[in-house]
Design a protein around this motif. Structure first.
Motif, PDB file in Angstrom:
ATOM      1  N   ASN A 122       0.780  -1.243   0.000  1.00  0.00           N
ATOM      2  CA  ASN A 122       0.000   0.000   0.000  1.00  0.00           C
ATOM      3  C   ASN A 122       0.810   1.292   0.000  1.00  0.00           C
ATOM      4  O   ASN A 122       0.260   2.367   0.216  1.00  0.00           O
ATOM      5  CB  ASN A 122      -0.977   0.004   1.186  1.00  0.00           C
ATOM      6  N   THR A 145      -2.978   0.566  -2.913  1.00  0.00           N
ATOM      7  CA  THR A 145      -3.823   1.757  -2.843  1.00  0.00           C
ATOM      8  C   THR A 145      -3.097   3.073  -3.090  1.00  0.00           C
ATOM      9  O   THR A 145      -3.734   4.118  -3.190  1.00  0.00           O
ATOM     10  CB  THR A 145      -4.516   1.819  -1.474  1.00  0.00           C
ATOM     11  N   LYS A 201     -10.998  -1.044  -4.966  1.00  0.00           N
ATOM     12  CA  LYS A 201     -10.715   0.120  -4.096  1.00  0.00           C
ATOM     13  C   LYS A 201     -10.481   1.410  -4.873  1.00  0.00           C
ATOM     14  O   LYS A 201      -9.887   2.350  -4.344  1.00  0.00           O
ATOM     15  CB  LYS A 201      -9.529  -0.174  -3.177  1.00  0.00           C
TER      16      LYS A 201
END
Length: 208
Positions: A122, A145, A201
């Motif tokens: 991430n 992300t 996401k």
């Protein structure tokens, strides 16, 4: 008679506790051995990168890195045990859930990026894909992300990037969106398939 019965029960309980204690120690030891094997699931470590080696073909597969490493540069070759190994693959789940990794440079010798190779890393913002890569496994970048863009070498015959997203070369399949991108995201008219979890996401932009 009552005191004898109580004494017998107490003796049996003590024996049972000793047995349980011994069993727990054995179980703990076995778990420790298994954990050690899992942690040391590689053949050699070079510059904080872990590799498994194919001695017959002189090939090396990247299978992870040191836990506190924030950036890695995967080389074309490594020297190990007096031999030279070409680095051609990144193993399945090699860097999965590595919360420290912020940057990666992939050598032009790598042809294979395995399933879930960078899943849930991430902090990775940019993913460079060299022209040599001909296979990227499912969910290789799922949950990354921080990704702003995929950068694919223009000479690649298997993949391409457009507006930061990753596509197959013909741009008929959207493989991964740049999750951390803001604003509108334009999907080319050539796209007929969106891969599973390609937009996982992706909540910061609107798809057009």
């Amino acid at each position: 008679a009552g005191s004898v019965f109580v004494s017998t029960i107490t003796t049996h309980l003590n024996q049972l506790l000793i047995l349980l204690s011994t069993s727990m120690k054995r179980i703990s030891f076995i778990l420790f051995l298994l954990l050690s094997l899992c942690v040391r699931a590689y053949d050699i470590k070079v510059d904080d990168i872990h590799y498994n080696l194919n001695y017959e073909q002189h090939l090396a597969t990247v299978c992870g890195c040191g836990g506190w490493v924030s950036g890695i540069s995967i080389p074309e070759y490594i020297e190990a045990y007096g031999q030279t190994f070409a680095v051609t693959a990144i193993a399945d789940s090699a860097f999965m859930k590595n919360g420290f990794l912020q940057g990666v440079d992939i050598a032009p010798s790598v042809t294979y990026i395995g399933k879930c190779a960078f899943r849930d890393c991430n902090r990775l913002a940019t993913i460079p894909i060299p022209a040599s890569v001909t296979f990227i496994g499912d969910m290789a970048f799922r949950g990354c992300t921080a990704i702003l863009e995929f950068v694919v070498d223009e000479k690649s015959t298997a993949y391409t990037s457009y507006e930061g997203a990753l596509y197959d070369k013909r741009m008929t399949t959207l493989l991964n969106c740049p999750i951390n991108r803001y604003g509108e995201f334009h999907v080319p008219e050539t796209v007929v398939t969106i891969a599973p979890y390609a937009c996982y996401k992706c909540s910061k932009f609107g798809m057009v």
